[in-house]
Design a protein around this motif. Sequence first.
Motif, short mmCIF file in Angstrom:
data_model
loop_
_atom_site.label_atom_id
_atom_site.label_comp_id
_atom_site.label_asym_id
_atom_site.label_seq_id
_atom_site.Cartn_x
_atom_site.Cartn_y
_atom_site.Cartn_z
N UNK A 589 0.83 -1.22 0.00
CA UNK A 589 0.00 0.00 0.00
C UNK A 589 0.85 1.26 0.00
N UNK A 590 2.16 1.12 0.28
CA UNK A 590 3.03 2.28 0.46
C UNK A 590 4.03 2.41 -0.68
N UNK A 591 4.53 3.61 -0.87
CA UNK A 591 5.67 3.87 -1.74
C UNK A 591 6.88 4.06 -0.82
N UNK A 592 7.68 3.01 -0.68
CA UNK A 592 8.75 3.02 0.31
C UNK A 592 9.88 3.99 -0.01
N UNK A 593 9.88 4.56 -1.20
CA UNK A 593 10.92 5.52 -1.56
C UNK A 593 10.58 6.93 -1.05
N UNK A 594 9.37 7.09 -0.50
CA UNK A 594 8.91 8.40 -0.05
C UNK A 594 8.88 8.45 1.48
N UNK A 595 8.81 9.65 2.01
CA UNK A 595 8.60 9.82 3.44
C UNK A 595 7.10 9.72 3.73
N UNK A 596 6.70 9.39 4.95
CA UNK A 596 5.26 9.32 5.26
C UNK A 596 4.53 10.63 4.96
N UNK A 597 5.17 11.73 5.28
CA UNK A 597 4.53 13.03 5.07
C UNK A 597 4.34 13.29 3.57
N UNK A 598 5.37 13.04 2.78
CA UNK A 598 5.27 13.26 1.33
C UNK A 598 4.28 12.30 0.70
N UNK A 599 4.26 11.05 1.17
CA UNK A 599 3.34 10.04 0.62
C UNK A 599 1.89 10.46 0.85
N UNK A 600 1.56 10.91 2.05
CA UNK A 600 0.18 11.33 2.33
C UNK A 600 -0.18 12.59 1.55
N UNK A 601 0.75 13.52 1.46
CA UNK A 601 0.47 14.77 0.77
C UNK A 601 0.28 14.56 -0.72
N UNK A 605 -3.81 12.27 0.72
CA UNK A 605 -4.60 13.46 1.05
C UNK A 605 -4.03 14.68 0.31
N UNK A 606 -4.05 14.65 -1.03
CA UNK A 606 -3.42 15.75 -1.78
C UNK A 606 -4.07 17.11 -1.58
N UNK A 607 -5.35 17.12 -1.25
CA UNK A 607 -6.05 18.41 -1.10
C UNK A 607 -5.98 18.95 0.32
N UNK A 608 -5.40 18.18 1.24
CA UNK A 608 -5.35 18.60 2.64
C UNK A 608 -4.02 19.27 2.96
N UNK A 609 -4.02 20.26 3.85
CA UNK A 609 -2.76 20.92 4.24
C UNK A 609 -1.90 20.02 5.13
N UNK A 610 -0.61 20.30 5.18
CA UNK A 610 0.33 19.53 6.01
C UNK A 610 -0.11 19.55 7.47
N UNK A 611 -0.68 20.67 7.91
CA UNK A 611 -1.09 20.80 9.31
C UNK A 611 -2.17 19.79 9.70
N UNK A 612 -2.92 19.28 8.73
CA UNK A 612 -3.93 18.26 9.01
C UNK A 612 -3.37 16.84 8.90
N UNK A 613 -2.33 16.68 8.09
CA UNK A 613 -1.73 15.36 7.90
C UNK A 613 -0.88 14.96 9.11
#
Length: 736
Positions: A589-601, A605-613
């Motif tokens: 389910x994950x892209x292991x080459x990315x960080x958790x924050x970058x993966x979610x963003x 959750x591309x439309x959500x701000x970092x402050x919500x992630x």
Amino acid sequence: MTVAMLCSVRDWMMMTLVRTSGLKFFVSLPNQESSKRNHPSVGLVIEPTMAKRYNEKRAKQAMDAIERELDSGYGRTDFDDLASQDLRDAALGKGEEELFEKKLSKEEKKARAKAAREAKKKAKSGGGDDDDAKEGIKPVESTNDVTKLEMTLEGTSLEDKRDAALENLSKENIVVTYEAKKGVLHATARDINVSGVTVTFHGKPLIEETDIVINYGNRYGFIGPNGSGKSTIMKAIAARAIPIPENLDIYFLNAEYPARDDITALEAVMESNEEVQQLEQKAELLNHAMADADEEKQIEIQDSLEQIYSRLEQLDASSAQARATQILFGLGFTQKMQHMKTKEFSGGWRMRVALARALFIQPEFLLLDEPTNHLDMDAVLWLEDYLSNWTRILFFVCHSQDFMNSVCTHIVRLDQTYKKLRYYSGNYDMYVQLRRDQDMVQWRQYEAEQRDIAEIKDFIARFGHGTVKMVRQAQSREKLLQKKLEAGLTPKPEVDPEYDWSFPDAGELPVPVLQIETVSFAYPGSVELYSAVDFGVDLQTRVALVGPNGAGKTTLFKIMTGDLQPTKGQVKRNMHLKISRFTQHFEDKLDLSMTPLAFFKEKVMPSEPIEKIRPLLGRYGCSGDQQSQVMSQLSAGQKARIVFAVIAHERPHLLLLDEPTNPLDMESIDALARCINKFKGGVVMISHDMRLISQCAQQIYICDEKKITRYEGDIMKFKLQSKKENSKKLAQHMNG
């Protein structure tokens, strides 16, 4: 010539012949009475051997030979020439090889080992006349180190193996330091006791200045939060990065057996029986070395021989195949599967082959990292019974409370707050009680000290500038405070984290939510896996699905989600039903080459701000630096938490959990259990974890014999019943 002179001349000759002959025996000098009678008594005391005593006939022959040489050469020896020769030899350093072992370089050690292997090959082909060469044994020149004697039979010395293991640690950026102690480990030592151990991973300390204490005969359960470094510390121990007795053989199970088309599962297990041949050769080598050893080294060699013979008795070759088949059967391999090539098995089954090899070898020190992860419940129950009788050292990571209660004699906890290893006697339940009591006492001491410090500081602040009398009292209090700080304060007890996991309510759905009606299924070219199965799920479902591996539990999940279509029957789903799955390959389910924050963003959750992630990830235990760390560097448990955060964002009506506890620590399992109990949707889980099932499951269904049937009873009753059935099957298997 006087009688005294004759005696002294005879004694000088005898001592000279003794030294120059290279024979090892003691000479008793003549006493006064024998001198007066001109009959000096010469005595020979042969040093005792442990494994094989000197042949009495050889000793008598040696005695006669000495007497003949003394008689025949008496009066004709040039003593001045002998004395001068002795001085010349001593000045040139001759004879020192008899007293000191030559320090061999690594190349010389390899050359010696190569020569031994070539001699063995030559002996097998019938070449060579020397008896030792026929046996494949290289004569040993020194016995100062028994371990070096054993290494002459091996292609790579223990030092080379350790160097290679340490080099691998270095490549993985694992650094280990420890407090050096004077002296050397005894050849027969079996306990490990090292102080001041520090292990860092990519510069981050996992443990600092702590003690590693592992005693022979104990079974240790190693626990700690996900990502705290348990597996890394086990790697360091297995690589002998800390002082470990050489005679303590280590087996670290951390990888599956390779997929090969030239070897069966049974042969793969039996392949490890080559140790018997090596031990027999080592025993023969040590017996040869016994003849030239002094008394102290004979005792050392005898200790090694006793361990070798004890090990050979454990690895009785006559019962090796029976033991191998018994272990494989206990781990779920049928007779047919035992004769299948390892290439035909999945990764999980090859991991079982590797586990069977480890149990078959019976090493002195066995390290296991999550041994129950690839097993079904029957295999877990068998392994639980097997390891509870382990009499050597067992050190393993596991997050199954029930398993550790049955197996462990001790618990080792990795204190992530203070980077220390804490030791507790007893199983997991005893650890929980003992730690609760210790923490309670520690909390009281900590709070009392903090109150005293606060009162002293307050007194100093209030009266430090008053009258002379009060100033003196304040200065006295300040000295008291300084003494308390120098003596050391009680640290605050480590508090286990409590995660607030939750899956949002996706809303109500009309019944039926999901219905399986008279479904049959078979993979192409295979026998039927299900036949006329009826099974239904609604939003109140809390079902634990149990059964042997290969019965089709994961296949049922794929049928429920629509990834597989039934060969007969039908699956009815509500058109608004949303299903989320946690699979055994959850990392997909994950892209292991990315960080958790970058993966979610970027992907979740591309439309959500970092402050919500950030708070969403933090609620599932991924906080701080972990959010900015590449996911390939995270532990399996940390990755699993991110997957659960993804599932929470998906807002499902139905959760399908396939072995969700495998990568999770105790705190995360409890958090998942609380989350499931609060969840407003339906849950079907495949699990062998009694902790999770007992907390969440309202119903137990058995998947076996092409059916799915409800079990009347709780999980503990099912466990006891399964144990009885497994014992019966194993007895039948052993009886043919």
